[in-house]
Motif scaffolding. Structure first.
Motif, PDB file in Angstrom:
ATOM      1  N   ALA A 101      47.272  44.279  48.035  1.00 13.03           N
ATOM      2  CA  ALA A 101      46.994  45.719  47.921  1.00 13.03           C
ATOM      3  C   ALA A 101      45.626  45.953  47.275  1.00 13.03           C
ATOM      4  CB  ALA A 101      48.076  46.407  47.093  1.00 13.03           C
ATOM      5  N   GLN A 102      44.946  46.992  47.721  1.00 11.13           N
ATOM      6  CA  GLN A 102      43.665  47.408  47.146  1.00 11.13           C
ATOM      7  C   GLN A 102      43.976  48.422  46.047  1.00 11.13           C
ATOM      8  OE1 GLN A 102      40.750  45.983  48.189  1.00 11.13           O
ATOM      9  NE2 GLN A 102      42.152  44.735  49.403  1.00 11.13           N
ATOM     10  N   ASP A 117      55.485  41.658  42.984  1.00 15.92           N
ATOM     11  CA  ASP A 117      54.666  40.612  43.610  1.00 15.92           C
ATOM     12  C   ASP A 117      53.262  41.162  43.822  1.00 15.92           C
ATOM     13  OD1 ASP A 117      53.456  38.671  45.135  1.00 15.92           O
ATOM     14  OD2 ASP A 117      55.007  38.624  46.691  1.00 15.92           O
ATOM     15  N   LEU A 118      52.340  40.720  42.978  1.00 14.60           N
ATOM     16  CA  LEU A 118      50.953  41.187  43.021  1.00 14.60           C
ATOM     17  C   LEU A 118      50.004  40.102  43.516  1.00 14.60           C
ATOM     18  CD1 LEU A 118      51.309  42.953  39.634  1.00 14.60           C
ATOM     19  CD2 LEU A 118      50.442  44.130  41.633  1.00 14.60           C
ATOM     20  N   ARG A 119      50.542  39.099  44.202  1.00 18.75           N
ATOM     21  CA  ARG A 119      49.694  37.997  44.665  1.00 18.75           C
ATOM     22  C   ARG A 119      48.600  38.506  45.595  1.00 18.75           C
ATOM     23  NH1 ARG A 119      54.077  33.947  46.891  1.00 18.75           N
ATOM     24  NH2 ARG A 119      55.194  35.912  47.116  1.00 18.75           N
ATOM     25  N   GLY A 120      47.366  38.136  45.263  1.00 12.06           N
ATOM     26  CA  GLY A 120      46.232  38.479  46.106  1.00 12.06           C
ATOM     27  C   GLY A 120      45.798  39.933  46.049  1.00 12.06           C
ATOM     28  N   ALA A 121      46.442  40.736  45.202  1.00 12.70           N
ATOM     29  CA  ALA A 121      46.041  42.145  45.063  1.00 12.70           C
ATOM     30  C   ALA A 121      44.679  42.215  44.375  1.00 12.70           C
ATOM     31  CB  ALA A 121      47.078  42.925  44.264  1.00 12.70           C
ATOM     32  N   ARG A 122      43.946  43.277  44.648  1.00 14.72           N
ATOM     33  CA  ARG A 122      42.640  43.494  44.015  1.00 14.72           C
ATOM     34  C   ARG A 122      42.774  44.643  43.033  1.00 14.72           C
ATOM     35  NH1 ARG A 122      37.954  41.904  47.911  1.00 14.72           N
ATOM     36  NH2 ARG A 122      39.056  40.422  49.208  1.00 14.72           N
ATOM     37  N   LEU A 123      42.653  44.329  41.759  1.00 17.02           N
ATOM     38  CA  LEU A 123      42.828  45.291  40.683  1.00 17.02           C
ATOM     39  C   LEU A 123      41.488  45.496  40.004  1.00 17.02           C
ATOM     40  CD1 LEU A 123      45.285  46.754  39.401  1.00 17.02           C
ATOM     41  CD2 LEU A 123      45.468  44.851  37.833  1.00 17.02           C
ATOM     42  N   ARG A 124      40.902  46.687  40.140  1.00 15.61           N
ATOM     43  CA  ARG A 124      39.596  46.980  39.546  1.00 15.61           C
ATOM     44  C   ARG A 124      39.632  48.361  38.913  1.00 15.61           C
ATOM     45  NH1 ARG A 124      35.156  47.180  43.745  1.00 15.61           N
ATOM     46  NH2 ARG A 124      35.677  49.375  43.795  1.00 15.61           N
ATOM     47  N   ASN A 125      39.092  48.463  37.691  1.00 13.97           N
ATOM     48  CA  ASN A 125      39.065  49.731  36.947  1.00 13.97           C
ATOM     49  C   ASN A 125      40.455  50.331  36.818  1.00 13.97           C
ATOM     50  OD1 ASN A 125      36.264  49.588  36.665  1.00 13.97           O
ATOM     51  ND2 ASN A 125      35.954  50.615  38.624  1.00 13.97           N
ATOM     52  N   ALA A 126      41.419  49.482  36.510  1.00 10.03           N
ATOM     53  CA  ALA A 126      42.808  49.934  36.408  1.00 10.03           C
ATOM     54  C   ALA A 126      43.149  50.345  34.988  1.00 10.03           C
ATOM     55  CB  ALA A 126      43.746  48.835  36.862  1.00 10.03           C
ATOM     56  N   ARG A 142      43.181  39.404  41.798  1.00 15.90           N
ATOM     57  CA  ARG A 142      41.747  39.552  41.532  1.00 15.90           C
ATOM     58  C   ARG A 142      41.567  40.730  40.590  1.00 15.90           C
ATOM     59  NH1 ARG A 142      40.072  38.926  47.832  1.00 15.90           N
ATOM     60  NH2 ARG A 142      40.833  36.815  48.049  1.00 15.90           N
ATOM     61  N   ILE A 143      41.074  40.431  39.394  1.00 10.81           N
ATOM     62  CA  ILE A 143      40.990  41.445  38.343  1.00 10.81           C
ATOM     63  C   ILE A 143      39.535  41.686  37.957  1.00 10.81           C
ATOM     64  CG2 ILE A 143      41.631  42.023  35.980  1.00 10.81           C
ATOM     65  CD1 ILE A 143      44.041  40.177  36.302  1.00 10.81           C
ATOM     66  N   ALA A 144      39.158  42.962  37.829  1.00 11.21           N
ATOM     67  CA  ALA A 144      37.825  43.327  37.350  1.00 11.21           C
ATOM     68  C   ALA A 144      37.903  44.635  36.581  1.00 11.21           C
ATOM     69  CB  ALA A 144      36.854  43.467  38.526  1.00 11.21           C
ATOM     70  N   ALA A 145      37.307  44.683  35.417  1.00 14.40           N
ATOM     71  CA  ALA A 145      37.165  45.915  34.623  1.00 14.40           C
ATOM     72  C   ALA A 145      38.494  46.612  34.364  1.00 14.40           C
ATOM     73  CB  ALA A 145      36.182  46.873  35.295  1.00 14.40           C
ATOM     74  N   ILE A 146      39.421  45.912  33.719  1.00 16.61           N
ATOM     75  CA  ILE A 146      40.711  46.507  33.377  1.00 16.61           C
ATOM     76  C   ILE A 146      40.554  47.360  32.133  1.00 16.61           C
ATOM     77  CG2 ILE A 146      43.090  46.016  32.657  1.00 16.61           C
ATOM     78  CD1 ILE A 146      42.407  45.299  35.580  1.00 16.61           C
ATOM     79  N   GLU A 147      41.080  48.564  32.176  1.00 16.20           N
ATOM     80  CA  GLU A 147      41.075  49.444  31.014  1.00 16.20           C
ATOM     81  C   GLU A 147      42.442  49.385  30.343  1.00 16.20           C
ATOM     82  OE1 GLU A 147      39.958  53.435  31.946  1.00 16.20           O
ATOM     83  OE2 GLU A 147      38.439  52.786  33.358  1.00 16.20           O
ATOM     84  N   ARG A 148      42.443  49.331  29.029  1.00  9.33           N
ATOM     85  CA  ARG A 148      43.670  49.405  28.242  1.00  9.33           C
ATOM     86  C   ARG A 148      44.689  48.329  28.601  1.00  9.33           C
ATOM     87  NH1 ARG A 148      44.620  55.881  27.881  1.00  9.33           N
ATOM     88  NH2 ARG A 148      42.540  56.370  27.190  1.00  9.33           N
ATOM     89  N   TRP A 149      44.237  47.120  28.762  1.00  8.02           N
ATOM     90  CA  TRP A 149      45.109  45.997  29.101  1.00  8.02           C
ATOM     91  C   TRP A 149      45.905  45.543  27.888  1.00  8.02           C
ATOM     92  CZ3 TRP A 149      46.502  43.316  33.382  1.00  8.02           C
ATOM     93  CH2 TRP A 149      47.017  42.044  33.213  1.00  8.02           C
TER      94      TRP A 149
END
Length: 159
Positions: A101-102, A117-126, A142-149
């Protein structure tokens, strides 16, 4: 503007969700259940607050900028779905399939993602403040720029 409520019949909700032009649709607590809604397009500004979509097949759906606050999407298939800018605050996503999922600019505050199941999902600015990820499969995520992790429940936590 069309409105579906909890009192609307499930088959009517499914017919409406099958339509690809849902511009301006409000889906307030509508029940769909295990209906197949592949390649569904819910356009910008769609409000799906408290929608009952447990087990719904929404693979490859375009759900960007929609609001699913307090909706039940447990065990729903959102594989390869476009979820950019969507809001899933306090949403039940237990056991949901989000493979590939995008998830750009997504709000998952206080979402229940246990066993998802988040395999292969693209998580950015979440936004993940308070999200519960215990037991979630995060392989190849794939994780980039996670907020409040910091305050979300991590997979290493036990039940």
């Amino acid at each position: 503007m069309n409105v579906l409520t909890r009192t609307g019949r499930a088959h009517r909700a499914a017919r409406v969700l099958y339509a690809s032009a849902l511009l301006g649709m409000l889906v307030l607590g509508a029940a769909v259940g295990a209906r197949t809604v592949n390649n569904c397009v819910i356009r910008t500004g769609t409000l799906c607050t408290q929608a009952q979509l447990s087990g719904a097949m929404l693979a490859s759906a375009e759900l960007g900028l929609s609001n699913f606050t307090r909706a039940d999407l447990s065990h729903a298939d959102l594989s390869e779905a476009d979820l950019h800018g969507a809001v899933f605050r306090f949403t039940d996503l237990r056991g949901a399939r989000l493979r590939g999922a995008q998830m750009h600019d997504i709000n998952l505050e206080h979402a229940d993602l246990r066993g998802a199941d988040l395999r292969g999902a693209r998580l950015r600015n979440a936004r993940l403040d308070g999200a519960d990820l215990r037991g979630a499969d995060l392989r190849a995520l794939r994780i980039a720029a996670i907020e409040r992790w910091v305050v979300c429940w991590l997979i290493s936590s036990s039940a």
